[in-house]
Design an enzyme around this catalytic site. Sequence first.
Site, PDB file in Angstrom:
ATOM      1  N   GLU A  32       0.837  -1.201   0.000  1.00 49.18           N
ATOM      2  CA  GLU A  32       0.000   0.000   0.000  1.00 49.18           C
ATOM      3  C   GLU A  32       0.870   1.248   0.000  1.00 49.18           C
ATOM      4  O   GLU A  32       1.858   1.313   0.746  1.00 49.18           O
ATOM      5  CB  GLU A  32      -0.855  -0.023   1.284  1.00 49.18           C
ATOM      6  N   HIS A  34       2.479   4.575   0.950  1.00 56.47           N
ATOM      7  CA  HIS A  34       2.709   5.243   2.236  1.00 56.47           C
ATOM      8  C   HIS A  34       3.433   6.562   2.003  1.00 56.47           C
ATOM      9  O   HIS A  34       4.445   6.862   2.654  1.00 56.47           O
ATOM     10  CB  HIS A  34       3.502   4.344   3.185  1.00 56.47           C
ATOM     11  N   ASP A  43       3.402  -1.537   6.010  1.00 50.16           N
ATOM     12  CA  ASP A  43       2.542  -2.242   6.974  1.00 50.16           C
ATOM     13  C   ASP A  43       3.030  -3.673   7.222  1.00 50.16           C
ATOM     14  O   ASP A  43       2.982  -4.175   8.354  1.00 50.16           O
ATOM     15  CB  ASP A  43       1.090  -2.276   6.492  1.00 50.16           C
ATOM     16  N   HIS A 118      -2.185  -3.469   9.270  1.00 51.66           N
ATOM     17  CA  HIS A 118      -2.974  -2.700   8.284  1.00 51.66           C
ATOM     18  C   HIS A 118      -4.418  -2.674   8.760  1.00 51.66           C
ATOM     19  O   HIS A 118      -5.094  -3.705   8.797  1.00 51.66           O
ATOM     20  CB  HIS A 118      -2.833  -3.384   6.911  1.00 51.66           C
ATOM     21  N   GLU A 120      -7.300  -1.885   7.729  1.00 50.71           N
ATOM     22  CA  GLU A 120      -8.427  -2.392   6.936  1.00 50.71           C
ATOM     23  C   GLU A 120      -8.571  -3.917   7.021  1.00 50.71           C
ATOM     24  O   GLU A 120      -9.605  -4.466   6.648  1.00 50.71           O
ATOM     25  CB  GLU A 120      -8.261  -1.982   5.463  1.00 50.71           C
ATOM     26  N   HIS A 173      -1.731   7.387   9.049  1.00 52.54           N
ATOM     27  CA  HIS A 173      -1.193   6.669   7.890  1.00 52.54           C
ATOM     28  C   HIS A 173       0.018   7.403   7.301  1.00 52.54           C
ATOM     29  O   HIS A 173      -0.101   8.553   6.884  1.00 52.54           O
ATOM     30  CB  HIS A 173      -2.275   6.521   6.821  1.00 52.54           C
ATOM     31  N   GLU A 178       4.142   5.622  11.923  1.00 55.16           N
ATOM     32  CA  GLU A 178       4.746   4.659  11.002  1.00 55.16           C
ATOM     33  C   GLU A 178       6.130   5.120  10.528  1.00 55.16           C
ATOM     34  O   GLU A 178       7.038   4.304  10.372  1.00 55.16           O
ATOM     35  CB  GLU A 178       3.828   4.418   9.799  1.00 55.16           C
TER      36      GLU A 178
END
Length: 255
Positions: A32, A34, A43, A118, A120, A173, A178
């Site tokens: 994904e 970032h 992630d 992650h 989701e 995010h 992170e």
Amino acid sequence: METQMNRMSWVAYRDRIQRDACPVFLPVGATEQHGPHLPLGTDALLAAAVCDGVARQVGGIVAPTFAYGYKSQPKCGGGNHFCGTTSLDAQTLSLQVRDAVREFARHGVTRLIVVDGHYENQWFLIEGIDLAMRELGPSHPLRVMRLEYWDFLTEQTLAGVFPDGFPGYALEHAAVMETSLMLHHHPDLVRLDLIPDDPPADFPPYDMYPTVTAWVPPSGVLSSARGASADKGRLMAEQVAASIAQAVRREFGLA
Ligand code: ZN
Ligand code: MN
């Protein structure tokens, strides 16, 4: 002691599982975007790093990471429209998890910890674990813990990492949390010079389909990563690993 399953022989793995009832950690991440400053694997890399840190403390084994996750959502991952973001349908993810849990049970694993990196993924990991547990039946000795690693951050740690106040995990995010963790675990993969200056994303309290991509900052970063540092990353990594290790010991009756 070796912590990585994919670096062990089957014989060494079998002995640790069947003789020592060794806990097994399954990291689940995503591929994904970032932002321009962090890699697509963030992630997955962070879930694996958390697992490694905890496995070292409790004598566990880390299984190979599930590196694809459920579809990125605009409000917590920037959305699925970015090039590079590579997502699974819900059922695909759930069934992969179901199959892995069933296989670990067949090996004799009785202590399994699914570590999500992650947001989701959450409900589809639950579904996969539930399908496997239903199949194994109530008398099977396997017990599974499932967690999102950031839920273990304490108020005290958050106050140290976010002196101006914590913006909430959804907007985190590719931001301070992170980026700091990546600076700690994988500094060679972070481009501090490319951190964007976008203001924090401001979403309405509903979703639209197709996705309104204009709601999402074009960089893919939902709040600034400017305050990130390797020291903050180490603070979070050490506290989270210690707290998860404590929970694993408690739930699985380890010394
Ligand atoms: Zn992420
Ligand atoms: Mn994500």
